[in-house]
Scaffold this motif. Structure first.
Motif, short mmCIF file in Angstrom:
data_model
loop_
_atom_site.label_atom_id
_atom_site.label_comp_id
_atom_site.label_asym_id
_atom_site.label_seq_id
_atom_site.Cartn_x
_atom_site.Cartn_y
_atom_site.Cartn_z
N ILE A 24 7.69 10.97 7.29
CA ILE A 24 8.15 11.43 6.41
C ILE A 24 7.40 10.60 5.36
N SER A 25 6.71 9.41 5.16
CA SER A 25 6.34 8.40 4.72
C SER A 25 4.62 9.11 3.91
N ARG A 26 4.34 10.06 4.42
CA ARG A 26 3.31 10.81 4.14
C ARG A 26 4.36 12.00 2.16
N ASP A 32 5.23 6.85 -4.30
CA ASP A 32 5.10 5.57 -3.33
C ASP A 32 5.90 4.78 -4.95
N PRO A 33 6.94 3.01 -4.30
CA PRO A 33 7.15 2.43 -5.33
C PRO A 33 6.37 1.48 -6.10
N GLU A 42 6.92 -6.72 -5.55
CA GLU A 42 7.95 -7.14 -4.33
C GLU A 42 7.33 -6.38 -3.22
N ASP A 43 6.15 -5.79 -3.08
CA ASP A 43 5.29 -4.95 -1.69
C ASP A 43 7.04 -4.19 -1.31
N LEU A 44 7.23 -3.27 -2.38
CA LEU A 44 8.35 -2.58 -1.13
C LEU A 44 7.18 -1.03 -0.77
N ASP A 45 7.62 -1.01 0.60
CA ASP A 45 7.44 0.69 0.96
C ASP A 45 8.78 1.49 0.38
N THR A 54 19.53 1.74 10.58
CA THR A 54 19.32 2.49 9.69
C THR A 54 18.30 2.50 8.13
N PHE A 55 17.94 3.13 7.05
CA PHE A 55 16.80 2.91 6.34
C PHE A 55 17.13 2.74 5.41
N THR A 56 15.94 2.36 4.40
CA THR A 56 15.99 2.49 2.79
C THR A 56 15.08 3.14 2.46
N ILE A 57 14.68 3.80 1.85
CA ILE A 57 13.58 5.44 1.12
C ILE A 57 13.86 4.82 -0.59
#
Length: 105
Positions: A24-26, A32-33, A42-45, A54-57
């Motif tokens: 998913i990350s790839r 990528d933010p 803010e080091d947003l992944d 739960t997750f946040t994209i």
């Protein structure tokens, strides 16, 4: 065109292993933010996971308006999940929201 940082929440309805998370990350890496001032400061992944499945994209999207950016981000998130072998019942998404606008102002 404006660069927006969009957050798309969701829930994994069954366990998701580390390999799936990496896929998913790839898939999300082009959006990528971290390439924005806000995402970097803010080091947003692109993918953040919580203990309760739960997750946040978080994605950067170029668009004319916030609603267009939200729709584009949602489509990108759905595509990344599908490419990782998950369908809408495995990882339903919530409403996308603008969490930042990348600007030098």
């Amino acid at each position: 065109m404006t660069t927006y940082v969009i957050s798309v929440p969701g829930t994994f309805t069954s366990g998701v292993d580390a390999d799936t998370r990496a896929r998913i990350s790839r898939s999300l890496s082009p959006a990528d933010p971290h390439r924005t001032q806000m995402g970097n400061s803010e080091d947003l992944d692109a993918l953040s996971l919580n203990d309760d499945d739960t997750f946040t994209i978080r994605l950067t999207v170029e668009a004319d308006t916030g609603p267009h950016a939200e729709e584009s981000a949602r489509l990108l998130a759905q595509s990344a999940l599908r490419e990782s072998g998950l369908d809408e019942s495995d990882a339903p998404l919530g409403a996308a929201a603008v969490t930042g606008i990348d600007s030098d102002v």
